[in-house]
Design an enzyme around this catalytic site. Structure first.
Site, PDB file in Angstrom:
ATOM      1  N   TYR A 162       0.809  -1.219   0.000  1.00 43.43           N
ATOM      2  CA  TYR A 162       0.000   0.000   0.000  1.00 43.43           C
ATOM      3  C   TYR A 162       0.841   1.266   0.000  1.00 43.43           C
ATOM      4  CZ  TYR A 162      -4.398  -2.352   0.778  1.00 43.43           C
ATOM      5  OH  TYR A 162      -5.501  -3.125   0.633  1.00 43.43           O
ATOM      6  N   LYS A 231       2.646 -13.878   6.448  1.00 47.22           N
ATOM      7  CA  LYS A 231       2.928 -14.888   5.416  1.00 47.22           C
ATOM      8  C   LYS A 231       4.454 -15.028   5.350  1.00 47.22           C
ATOM      9  CE  LYS A 231       1.458 -17.596   2.174  1.00 47.22           C
ATOM     10  NZ  LYS A 231       0.844 -18.874   2.510  1.00 47.22           N
ATOM     11  N   ASP A 307      -2.867 -17.868   5.575  1.00 43.28           N
ATOM     12  CA  ASP A 307      -3.883 -18.760   4.991  1.00 43.28           C
ATOM     13  C   ASP A 307      -4.551 -19.606   6.064  1.00 43.28           C
ATOM     14  OD1 ASP A 307      -1.016 -19.208   4.339  1.00 43.28           O
ATOM     15  OD2 ASP A 307      -1.618 -21.278   4.155  1.00 43.28           O
ATOM     16  N   ASP A 331      -6.349  -6.019   5.308  1.00 45.58           N
ATOM     17  CA  ASP A 331      -7.433  -5.596   4.422  1.00 45.58           C
ATOM     18  C   ASP A 331      -8.363  -6.780   4.145  1.00 45.58           C
ATOM     19  OD1 ASP A 331      -8.949  -4.189   2.672  1.00 45.58           O
ATOM     20  OD2 ASP A 331      -7.440  -3.947   1.129  1.00 45.58           O
TER      21      ASP A 331
END
Ligand code: NAP
Length: 441
Positions: A162, A231, A307, A331
């Site tokens: 972002y 992640k 995940d 987000d």
């Protein structure tokens, strides 16, 4: 006192200030508001009535908000002249008065405009996007146990993909970066010659300021756990580093308050060789929202890969209370979690810096319903509740939570919920506000 071009602050209120690292809240705080574009007008009117009624009821007239209108989006064009979407007055007023609230804003299309929301976050360094997700009884949900979800997501707001550091495929800049990566840093064929390139910066500064906020929240609200969602198995030096800096911050700066999940495990194994999850009552403990094992009353700090976290919020939502995560993960997670408890029409949010805080509805302007008095105002109302909690006026927030829940339980709802609840009565935005006020007890 800041000098404004066109804004005139109310004469009846007092400014919120910061003293010795704490907010000082007067009985009649001046709070700037941005009505918002499109349906912002409908939901602000309704929310404003609910806020004033709840404050009056909670404090019997001893406290009252002095609302101060400031402008962004389409209304700013009317007040400041054409093509003025974010006048300098607006962030200046939010900074000066510390706490503010806003409705949704149109993102101007074309002309190189950035989202007005992103602009505000960056100009004011509102580095934490805070999104509580809880269930209100009676709201239709796609899952069997929506009541198990009661989490607050702290999403990093200034870094990650972002940051807007992107280079368009085929441009001279993009080719230059690609050549540098290939020639100087020996990045091999995995970087295709025809790729566009984006940069994902994540720093210990950005990470730790967020983690501090999340852990302080858990301490203040006596919550049992904080989870870093990342992640890092794939993006080791950005997302993996986020997790490492998170643990570093937790164990170095909050040592007396936290225990890590790994420490809890080692401690259990050292005492009797039985893992926390195998101990009697471990699952009941988890179902009660408590981490398995004996944390000695400390906050358990843990991490989960992104995940797996998406599975966990569906299957074991009650094992998570505070989730702290980089921008893009946050987000996705915020909207997925909100969907489990009734969707974006019910989801509140805030962007918070060291002290400055801007509370906002999380949905957009839904322009096709503008000025029709039909839209659900709950997202903005609940953002207001967060704001009152931030001021320490929990009585006001609790009054609204109870009244909203009662109204939804009576099946008196706006069109969006009406189509999902059998036998419901469809209310206009203004009628829903009146019903909530009626139910304030
Ligand atoms: P949107 O305004 O959120 O609306 C999309 C749909 O979501 C609506 O048509 C409606 O669905 C439903 N919805 C949204 N808010 C609702 C509410 N309060 N009550 C009931 N239903 C609600 O998204 P968009 O159409 O993509 O965006 C419109 C404008 O808003 C764009 O300019 C966008 O940039 C801007 N935006 C601003 C913000 C912000 O200021 N924070 C956030 C997102 C988007 P149904 O028609 O199916 O009932």
């Amino acid at each position: 006192m800041a000098a404004f071009d066109k804004l005139v602050p109310p004469t009846q209120g007092t400014k919120i200030t910061v003293k010795d690292g704490k907010l000082v809240i007067p009985d009649n705080p001046i709070i700037p508001f941005i009505e918002g574009d499109g349906t912002g007008r409908d939901i602000w009117k309704a929310s404003n009535r609910i806020f004033d009624a709840a404050v009056a009821k909670a404090f019997g007239g001893k406290r009252k908000v002095a609302w101060f209108e400031i402008y962004a989006g389409e209304k700013a064009n009317q007040v400041y002249g054409p093509n003025t979407w974010m006048p300098a007055d607006t962030p200046k007023a939010v900074q000066e008065y510390v706490v503010a609230i806003k409705g949704p804003l149109t993102t101007p299309v074309g002309g190189g405009f950035r989202s007005l929301n992103v602009t505000m976050r960056q100009v004011l360094n509102l580095y934490a996007c805070v999104r509580p997700v809880r269930y209100f009884k009676g709201v239709p949900s796609p899952v069997r146990h929506p009541e198990r979800m009661n989490i607050i997501i702290f999403r990093e707001n200034t870094e990650d993909v972002y940051a807007g550091i992107e280079f368009q495929q085929g441009t001279a800049e993009c080719n230059k970066i690609r050549d540098f990566l290939k020639q100087e840093l020996k990045v091999g064929p995995k970087l295709r010659d025809d790729a566009g390139i984006g940069i994902k910066p994540i720093s210990p500064t950005g990470t730790k300021q967020l983690v501090r906020k999340a852990i302080r929240w858990a301490i203040a609200k006596k919550l049992p756990s904080v989870t870093f969602m990342h992640k890092g198995n794939i993006m080791k030096f950005t997302e993996g580093a986020f997790k490492d800096w998170g643990y570093e911050c937790a164990t170095q700066e909050f040592r007396d308050y936290v225990i890590t999940e790994a420490e809890l495990w080692d401690q259990a194994m050292a005492s009797d060789g039985v893992t926390p999850i195998e101990k009697p009552g471990a699952f009941a403990q988890l179902r009660n929202g408590k981490p398995a094992g004996d944390s000695g009353g400390r906050i358990v700090v843990k991490d989960r890969i992104a995940d797996s976290m998406f599975q966990q919020i569906l299957t074991r939502a009650d094992e998570y209370q505070v989730v702290c995560t980089p921008n893009l993960n946050g987000d996705y997670l915020s909207d997925a979690a909100a969907a489990q408890v009734g969707g974006l029409g019910m989801a509140p949010g805030a962007n918070i810096g060291d002290f400055t805080a801007l509370f906002e509805a999380t949905h957009g302007t839904a322009p096709k319903y503008a000025d029709k008095d039909v839209i659900n105002p709950s997202s903005l109302v609940l953002s207001g509740c967060m704001m009152f909690e931030y001021l320490g006026w929990d009585e006001v927030a609790n009054l609204i939570y109870r009244a909203m829940e009662a109204t939804i339980n009576q099946k008196r709802v706006t069109y969006d919920l009406h189509r999902l609840i059998e036998g419901a009565t469809k209310l206009r935005t203004s009628e829903f506000a009146s019903a909530v006020i009626e139910n304030m007890k």
